[in-house]
Design a protein around this motif. Structure first.
Motif, PDB file in Angstrom:
ATOM      1  N   GLN A   1       2.422   1.614  -3.358  1.00  0.00           N
ATOM      2  CA  GLN A   1       1.442   2.057  -4.349  1.00  0.00           C
ATOM      3  C   GLN A   1       1.160   3.550  -4.211  1.00  0.00           C
ATOM      4  O   GLN A   1       1.087   4.271  -5.207  1.00  0.00           O
ATOM      5  CB  GLN A   1       0.154   1.244  -4.229  1.00  0.00           C
ATOM      6  N   ARG A   2       1.032   4.018  -2.974  1.00  0.00           N
ATOM      7  CA  ARG A   2       0.805   5.457  -2.748  1.00  0.00           C
ATOM      8  C   ARG A   2       1.971   6.286  -3.265  1.00  0.00           C
ATOM      9  O   ARG A   2       1.781   7.379  -3.791  1.00  0.00           O
ATOM     10  CB  ARG A   2       0.602   5.751  -1.258  1.00  0.00           C
TER      11      ARG A   2
ATOM     12  N   ALA B   1      -3.807  -3.845  -2.990  1.00  0.00           N
ATOM     13  CA  ALA B   1      -2.643  -4.384  -2.269  1.00  0.00           C
ATOM     14  C   ALA B   1      -2.889  -5.784  -1.701  1.00  0.00           C
ATOM     15  O   ALA B   1      -1.994  -6.640  -1.815  1.00  0.00           O
ATOM     16  CB  ALA B   1      -2.207  -3.411  -1.175  1.00  0.00           C
TER      17      ALA B   1
ATOM     18  N   ASP C   1      -0.504  -0.159  -9.221  1.00  0.00           N
ATOM     19  CA  ASP C   1      -1.740  -0.082  -8.445  1.00  0.00           C
ATOM     20  C   ASP C   1      -2.937  -0.627  -9.215  1.00  0.00           C
ATOM     21  O   ASP C   1      -4.080  -0.333  -8.895  1.00  0.00           O
ATOM     22  CB  ASP C   1      -1.996   1.345  -7.970  1.00  0.00           C
TER      23      ASP C   1
ATOM     24  N   ARG D   1       0.834  -1.215   0.000  1.00  0.00           N
ATOM     25  CA  ARG D   1       0.000   0.000   0.000  1.00  0.00           C
ATOM     26  C   ARG D   1       0.863   1.257   0.000  1.00  0.00           C
ATOM     27  O   ARG D   1       0.597   2.210  -0.741  1.00  0.00           O
ATOM     28  CB  ARG D   1      -0.934   0.007   1.203  1.00  0.00           C
TER      29      ARG D   1
END
Length: 121
Positions: A47-48, A58, A54, A44
């Motif tokens: 991905q952020r 996740a 993404d 996560r």
């Protein structure tokens, strides 16, 4: 995580296989839940930050990567390829998470170089 786990991966692979056979898939999922939660948190965050792809949530990506890791460990146990330190496996893992192949290989090499320097110091 892949590099750290690679040296003991065969032991874990065997334990997970035995656990699935004797305890069942639900019990193994429960046992592996803390590691999976950590992997989901890392994914996560990545991905952020735009490090990991993404296109999958996740938790789904974590499941896929877990299966990849077990498959790589299984293949390495059955017919070991020239990857004693797990560098190729770690690169494959990062690529599967959405990192470009060349960037993944460079990142793995950087981690290995830092680990070796820390061990020599």
């Amino acid at each position: 995580m892949v590099l750290a786990g690679w040296t003991v991966g065969d032991h874990y692979r065997m334990l997970i296989a035995l656990g699935r056979r004797h305890l069942g898939e639900d019990e193994i999922r429960t046992t592996l839940a803390p590691a999976r939660e950590e992997a989901v948190a890392v994914l996560r965050r990545g991905q952020r930050e735009g490090v990991f792809a993404d296109h999958l949530p996740a938790p789904v990506l974590a499941q896929a990567l877990e299966a990849l890791m077990l498959a790589l460990a299984e293949e390495n146990a059955e017919c070991p390829w020239a990857d004693p330190a797990g560098e190729t496996a770690a690169t494959a893992f990062l690529v599967a998470a959405g990192v470009a192949p060349q960037a993944a290989a460079l990142q793995v090499q950087d981690v290995v170089r830092r680990d070796r320097a820390a061990g020599a110091g």
